[in-house]
Design an enzyme around this catalytic site. Structure first.
Site, short mmCIF file in Angstrom:
data_model
loop_
_atom_site.label_atom_id
_atom_site.label_comp_id
_atom_site.label_asym_id
_atom_site.label_seq_id
_atom_site.Cartn_x
_atom_site.Cartn_y
_atom_site.Cartn_z
N ASN A 1 1.24 2.05 -8.32
CA ASN A 1 0.83 2.16 -6.92
C ASN A 1 -0.12 1.07 -6.45
OD1 ASN A 1 2.30 4.58 -6.58
ND2 ASN A 1 0.61 5.76 -7.45
N HIS B 1 16.05 0.13 -2.17
CA HIS B 1 15.70 -1.25 -2.50
C HIS B 1 16.40 -2.25 -1.60
CE1 HIS B 1 14.55 0.00 -6.90
NE2 HIS B 1 13.69 0.41 -6.00
N ARG C 1 8.79 4.37 0.01
CA ARG C 1 8.40 4.31 -1.41
C ARG C 1 7.26 5.29 -1.69
NH1 ARG C 1 4.99 0.19 -4.30
NH2 ARG C 1 5.56 0.29 -6.51
N HIS D 1 6.92 8.15 -4.59
CA HIS D 1 5.82 8.13 -5.54
C HIS D 1 4.96 9.38 -5.43
CE1 HIS D 1 5.70 3.71 -7.00
NE2 HIS D 1 6.92 4.05 -6.65
#
Length: 327
Positions: free
Chosen positions: A97, A198, A64, A68
């Site tokens: 975040n 996910h 992730r 990001h």
């Protein structure tokens, strides 16, 4: 401009491109550290492997983190920068975040070893790219493995506001998701494939309460009841529990996300959105039912994502400490 001047300009541009200094379209390549720091990728994989074996959620967090980082200021490790008096609100403190993004200590650990072995050589941006690849490798039981081009530079700009501007939130519909990916030269295929991440990790309740009663939703009633038993009606900063994103294989990277999606057993509006068009729904079914298909496409999409808006020597550096810019 005369022919000689034009020729000189072209030569200078080619030299800059070779040196990675300011020319557009900075390129990375596989095996970049073979001579500069031969142990670089081995070191990162070793550190990541130990971390993921202790806590699989850290691997999910690092994957992730790569997403990001790359969607804000490009893949330049700007998400790692800590607040300073001059910049008190960097990306890592943005709502997408903080406090949910994790794995920073794993990047720190890998970078510390690299600085002892090859000081000032391996960028933090490359550490993130390698660590995300290696997290997928371990979490998938080695079924996801690929060569990750390297040669990135680290950026010095990190703004909380940009995390909100460029990172698609879990409440986005399909049009919004496609547009946010398109802005980064990523397409619908990439959107569907990268959403498969996910299949691992956890989410805070606040990220999907818009899909719980009394709000309308097509979520599977069984999953709805389970989530209601775990989440407060109105999550807040001090009361916002986490739940696994994949109720079938929560600690393994596989294609179960797509079979969960077809059964309406997913958390986010952005997940459910993938079934709202025939084109993306077809891609979901391919990933769900063609063995090995998603893993190969995920590897390709991660390499593509890791090339977003790269810095050059002209506007980047190799940080000694991933949390602060060099002095």
């Amino acid at each position: 401009m005369g022919r000689v001047a034009i020729w000189i300009s072209c030569v200078l541009l080619l030299v800059a491109a070779c040196q990675g200094k300011g020319a557009p379209g900075h390129r990375v390549r596989a095996g970049y550290y073979n001579r500069k720091c031969p142990a670089a990728e081995i070191i990162v994989r070793s550190v990541v492997g130990k971390a993921v074996s202790r806590n699989p959620g850290l691997g999910a967090g690092i994957i992730r983190m790569a997403f990001h980082d790359c969607f804000v200021q490009g893949c330049d490790a700007s998400v790692l920068l800590d607040p300073t008096p001059a910049n008190p609100r960097p990306e890592k403190l943005g709502p997408p975040n903080f406090p949910s993004l994790r794995g920073f200590e794993v990047i720190d650990a890998a970078k510390a070893v690299l600085e002892r072995v090859c000081p000032g050589v391996v960028s933090c941006a490359d550490v993130i790219a390698f660590a995300a690849r290696d997290s997928a490798y371990f979490l998938s039981g080695s079924r996801i493995d690929y060569k990750m081009p390297a040669g990135r530079f680290d950026g010095s700009v990190s703004l909380e506001s940009e995390s909100l501007q460029f990172l698609p939130p879990p409440v986005f519909n399909l049009t919004q998701l496609v547009d946010s990916f398109k802005a980064k030269n990523m397409n619908e295929d990439d959107l569907v494939v990268l959403s498969g991440a996910h299949t691992i990790g956890v989410s805070h309740c606040s990220s999907f309460t818009d899909r719980l009663p009394p709000n309308p939703s097509d979520m599977n009633p069984g999953l709805t009841r389970l989530l209601q038993s775990k989440c407060p009606v109105s999550p807040n900063f001090t009361n916002d529990p986490t739940v696994v994103q994949d109720i079938v294989t929560p600690n393994r990277m596989d294609n179960k996300y797509y079979t969960n999606l077809l059964k309406r057993n997913v958390l986010f509006t952005s997940d459910a959105a993938l079934l709202t068009s025939g084109k993306t729904a077809t891609k979901v079914m391919e990933n769900a039912f063609i063995p090995g298909s998603w893993e190969k496409k995920f590897a390709k999409a991660m390499v593509k994502m890791a090339a977003i808006e790269l810095k050059t020597a002209a506007n980047g550096e190799i940080r000694r400490n991933c949390r602060v810019v060099n002095k």
